[in-house]
Design a protein around this motif. Structure first.
Motif, PDB file in Angstrom:
ATOM      1  N   ILE A 180      34.481  38.212  43.495  1.00 35.94           N
ATOM      2  CA  ILE A 180      34.749  39.025  42.374  1.00 35.94           C
ATOM      3  C   ILE A 180      36.222  38.494  42.090  1.00 35.94           C
ATOM      4  N   ALA A 181      36.411  37.961  40.799  1.00 36.98           N
ATOM      5  CA  ALA A 181      37.669  37.219  40.458  1.00 36.98           C
ATOM      6  C   ALA A 181      37.904  37.532  39.019  1.00 36.98           C
ATOM      7  N   GLN A 182      39.307  37.212  38.934  1.00 34.20           N
ATOM      8  CA  GLN A 182      39.880  37.677  37.737  1.00 34.20           C
ATOM      9  C   GLN A 182      39.321  36.488  36.537  1.00 34.20           C
ATOM     10  N   ASP A 183      39.543  36.916  35.241  1.00 35.76           N
ATOM     11  CA  ASP A 183      39.141  35.996  34.147  1.00 35.76           C
ATOM     12  C   ASP A 183      40.123  34.697  34.473  1.00 35.76           C
ATOM     13  N   THR A 184      39.646  33.692  34.428  1.00 37.50           N
ATOM     14  CA  THR A 184      40.388  32.325  34.532  1.00 37.50           C
ATOM     15  C   THR A 184      41.177  31.877  33.264  1.00 37.50           C
ATOM     16  N   ARG A 189      46.465  30.585  38.118  1.00 33.27           N
ATOM     17  CA  ARG A 189      46.402  31.058  39.591  1.00 33.27           C
ATOM     18  C   ARG A 189      45.044  31.405  40.024  1.00 33.27           C
ATOM     19  N   ALA A 190      44.335  32.060  39.128  1.00 29.24           N
ATOM     20  CA  ALA A 190      42.992  32.806  39.316  1.00 29.24           C
ATOM     21  C   ALA A 190      41.911  31.387  39.561  1.00 29.24           C
ATOM     22  N   ARG A 191      42.152  30.511  38.739  1.00 35.20           N
ATOM     23  CA  ARG A 191      41.394  29.366  38.878  1.00 35.20           C
ATOM     24  C   ARG A 191      41.514  28.707  40.423  1.00 35.20           C
ATOM     25  N   ALA A 192      42.803  28.438  40.673  1.00 39.98           N
ATOM     26  CA  ALA A 192      43.072  28.001  42.020  1.00 39.98           C
ATOM     27  C   ALA A 192      42.556  28.867  43.187  1.00 39.98           C
ATOM     28  N   ARG A 193      42.535  30.056  42.953  1.00 40.34           N
ATOM     29  CA  ARG A 193      41.943  31.025  43.905  1.00 40.34           C
ATOM     30  C   ARG A 193      40.231  30.768  44.258  1.00 40.34           C
ATOM     31  N   GLN A 194      39.626  30.625  42.959  1.00 42.29           N
ATOM     32  CA  GLN A 194      38.309  30.390  43.056  1.00 42.29           C
ATOM     33  C   GLN A 194      37.856  29.020  43.813  1.00 42.29           C
ATOM     34  N   GLU A 195      38.750  28.154  43.377  1.00 41.76           N
ATOM     35  CA  GLU A 195      38.468  26.823  43.939  1.00 41.76           C
ATOM     36  C   GLU A 195      38.839  26.619  45.377  1.00 41.76           C
ATOM     37  N   ARG A 211      24.271  35.334  41.429  1.00 40.67           N
ATOM     38  CA  ARG A 211      24.172  36.968  41.440  1.00 40.67           C
ATOM     39  C   ARG A 211      25.209  37.562  42.151  1.00 40.67           C
ATOM     40  N   HIS A 212      25.954  36.841  43.009  1.00 41.13           N
ATOM     41  CA  HIS A 212      26.993  37.231  43.942  1.00 41.13           C
ATOM     42  C   HIS A 212      28.272  37.005  43.395  1.00 41.13           C
ATOM     43  N   PHE A 213      28.405  36.358  42.212  1.00 38.30           N
ATOM     44  CA  PHE A 213      29.786  35.935  41.877  1.00 38.30           C
ATOM     45  C   PHE A 213      29.845  36.794  40.313  1.00 38.30           C
ATOM     46  N   ILE A 214      31.255  37.550  40.135  1.00 40.78           N
ATOM     47  CA  ILE A 214      31.371  38.151  39.069  1.00 40.78           C
ATOM     48  C   ILE A 214      32.934  37.821  38.667  1.00 40.78           C
ATOM     49  N   GLU A 215      33.174  37.303  37.456  1.00 41.29           N
ATOM     50  CA  GLU A 215      34.547  36.934  36.841  1.00 41.29           C
ATOM     51  C   GLU A 215      34.758  37.835  35.733  1.00 41.29           C
ATOM     52  N   GLY A 216      35.939  38.531  35.626  1.00 44.20           N
ATOM     53  CA  GLY A 216      36.245  39.427  34.681  1.00 44.20           C
ATOM     54  C   GLY A 216      37.651  40.064  34.845  1.00 44.20           C
ATOM     55  N   GLU A 217      37.614  41.173  34.381  1.00 49.89           N
ATOM     56  CA  GLU A 217      39.017  42.078  34.442  1.00 49.89           C
ATOM     57  C   GLU A 217      39.439  42.092  35.842  1.00 49.89           C
ATOM     58  N   ALA A 239      30.144  39.662  52.982  1.00 50.70           N
ATOM     59  CA  ALA A 239      31.544  39.790  52.784  1.00 50.70           C
ATOM     60  C   ALA A 239      31.642  39.207  51.192  1.00 50.70           C
ATOM     61  N   ILE A 240      32.702  40.159  50.851  1.00 47.56           N
ATOM     62  CA  ILE A 240      33.078  40.071  49.341  1.00 47.56           C
ATOM     63  C   ILE A 240      34.701  39.581  49.297  1.00 47.56           C
ATOM     64  N   ILE A 241      35.000  38.511  48.818  1.00 47.12           N
ATOM     65  CA  ILE A 241      36.149  37.949  48.692  1.00 47.12           C
ATOM     66  C   ILE A 241      36.709  38.274  47.270  1.00 47.12           C
ATOM     67  N   CYS A 242      37.788  39.464  47.009  1.00 48.26           N
ATOM     68  CA  CYS A 242      38.309  39.621  45.775  1.00 48.26           C
ATOM     69  C   CYS A 242      39.521  39.068  45.336  1.00 48.26           C
ATOM     70  N   GLY A 243      39.832  38.786  43.894  1.00 47.00           N
ATOM     71  CA  GLY A 243      40.917  37.954  43.662  1.00 47.00           C
ATOM     72  C   GLY A 243      42.123  38.751  43.722  1.00 47.00           C
ATOM     73  N   ASN A 244      42.192  40.066  44.109  1.00 42.52           N
ATOM     74  CA  ASN A 244      43.313  40.841  44.121  1.00 42.52           C
ATOM     75  C   ASN A 244      43.079  42.055  44.781  1.00 42.52           C
ATOM     76  N   ASP A 245      43.938  42.984  45.048  1.00 39.06           N
ATOM     77  CA  ASP A 245      43.812  44.127  45.861  1.00 39.06           C
ATOM     78  C   ASP A 245      43.228  45.022  44.925  1.00 39.06           C
ATOM     79  N   TYR A 246      43.413  45.154  43.813  1.00 36.10           N
ATOM     80  CA  TYR A 246      42.875  46.127  42.670  1.00 36.10           C
ATOM     81  C   TYR A 246      41.453  46.056  42.727  1.00 36.10           C
ATOM     82  N   LEU A 247      40.934  44.870  42.765  1.00 35.19           N
ATOM     83  CA  LEU A 247      39.402  44.559  42.815  1.00 35.19           C
ATOM     84  C   LEU A 247      38.990  45.077  44.034  1.00 35.19           C
TER      85      LEU A 247
END
Length: 333
Positions: A180-184, A189-195, A211-217, A239-247
């Motif tokens: 679950i990632a932030q919009d790139t 920074r978000a692009r580097a994390r996904q990579e 279906r297990h990947f979502i990019e957004g707010e 396991a789900i990796i989130c781009g930040n703690d809020y997610l």
């Protein structure tokens, strides 16, 4: 100033020294001047002073948002550092919009900022050209050293941070992952994390199913929606990796609603180590980043540059993996 000088029985030059370099004036004279200032309710005219000296003693900071605790921490640290040298901080917010970033920068330049703080390396050419043409020193925060040649940067390697997080989950035995990632857009920074996540998994012959990947707010509610969508698939990840703690916190909240055990049914990770990440039960496995230090380093750099000392940029410690109860080994099949 002339009225204050007359009331304190000193020269206007002495009043100026009391206001700007008080250490050059005796305590007795300082007390007389401040007493006169208080009695006359005098407030120095900053605009007139800047016209006379060609200095505004103002630094600008353009942040993506102030809703995120880490950006707020940076602003506080930067302001505290600059205030010691009597610099004021002017803050703008872009809401992750490139056009707004350029507008904010132009407005700050028009107001006479002497230096500017920006977040990330992903900025319009128009903005960079504006700062270079005006000769305004600037620093890019959260950018890894060496990744933006010719720029002053303060930051760490977002790619490597998410390599570390992904390797931790692999070491626990996970083989099916959600992301679950932030919009790139406008967010290097978000692009580097996904990579970092995808490359590390690919080295083990693992790919994240679409279906297990979502990019957004990036906020709590976005994590809740994304978690539910991923976990309602026929083959949810362990396991789900989130781009930040809020997610990640959003995932935790939705898991509780859905009766999904964390970490028994699925492990969750975040990034940033905001306060709530350690207060939840279980606490969130995350990466701690040195936000206060980043703001302090930017402030010290500008103080040196604006004093004509050149300015030195030190190294920022790499994010630290903080292991808490939101991650564990997956259940045996």
């Amino acid at each position: 100033m002339a009225d204050v000088a007359k009331a304190a029985r000193v020269s206007t030059a002495t009043v100026s020294r009391v206001m700007n370099t008080p250490e050059m004036v005796t305590e007795e004279i300082r007390e007389r001047v401040h007493s006169a200032i208080q009695k006359l309710k005098w407030v120095p005219n900053a605009t007139a002073k800047s016209l006379r000296t060609s200095r505004t003693h103002t630094v600008g900071a353009i942040m993506p948002t102030l809703d995120h605790q880490n950006f707020a921490r940076i602003v506080q640290s930067l302001q505290t550092t600059m205030a010691v040298e009597k610099y004021e901080l002017l803050v703008g917010v872009t809401y992750y919009n490139r056009e707004v970033a350029t507008q904010q920068a132009r407005a700050m330049v028009d107001k006479g900022v002497e230096a500017l703080v920006l977040v990330g390396a992903d900025h319009p050419d128009e903005l960079m050209q504006l700062l270079e043409e005006k000769g305004i020193p600037f620093v890019l925060l959260y950018v890894a050293p060496g990744s933006a040649p010719g720029r002053n940067v303060i930051g760490y390697n977002n790619y490597q941070a998410f390599v570390t997080m992904t390797e931790h989950l692999l070491s626990l035995g996970h083989r099916t992952f959600g992301l679950i990632a932030q919009d790139t857009s406008f967010n290097d920074r978000a692009r580097a994390r996904q990579e970092g996540v995808r490359t590390t998994l690919a080295e083990q012959g693992i790919a994240i199913r679409p279906r297990h990947f979502i990019e957004g707010e990036w906020k709590f509610e976005d994590g809740m929606k994304a978690f539910e969508k991923i976990m309602r698939t026929d083959d949810p990840p362990t396991a789900i990796i989130c781009g930040n703690d809020y997610l990640a916190i959003g995932c935790m909240l939705k898991a509780r609603e859905m009766g999904i055990d964390i970490p028994g049914d699925v492990s969750i990770t975040g990034f940033d180590d905001i306060d709530l990440a350690r207060l939840l039960q279980p606490g969130i496995t995350t990466m701690k980043v040195p936000d206060e230090l980043v703001g302090e380093m930017a402030g010290r750099f500008f103080i040196d540059v604006l004093r004509g000392k050149g300015g030195q940029l030190g190294e920022v410690p790499a994010p630290e993996l903080i292991m808490r109860g939101s991650t564990s080994r997956p259940k045996p099949n």
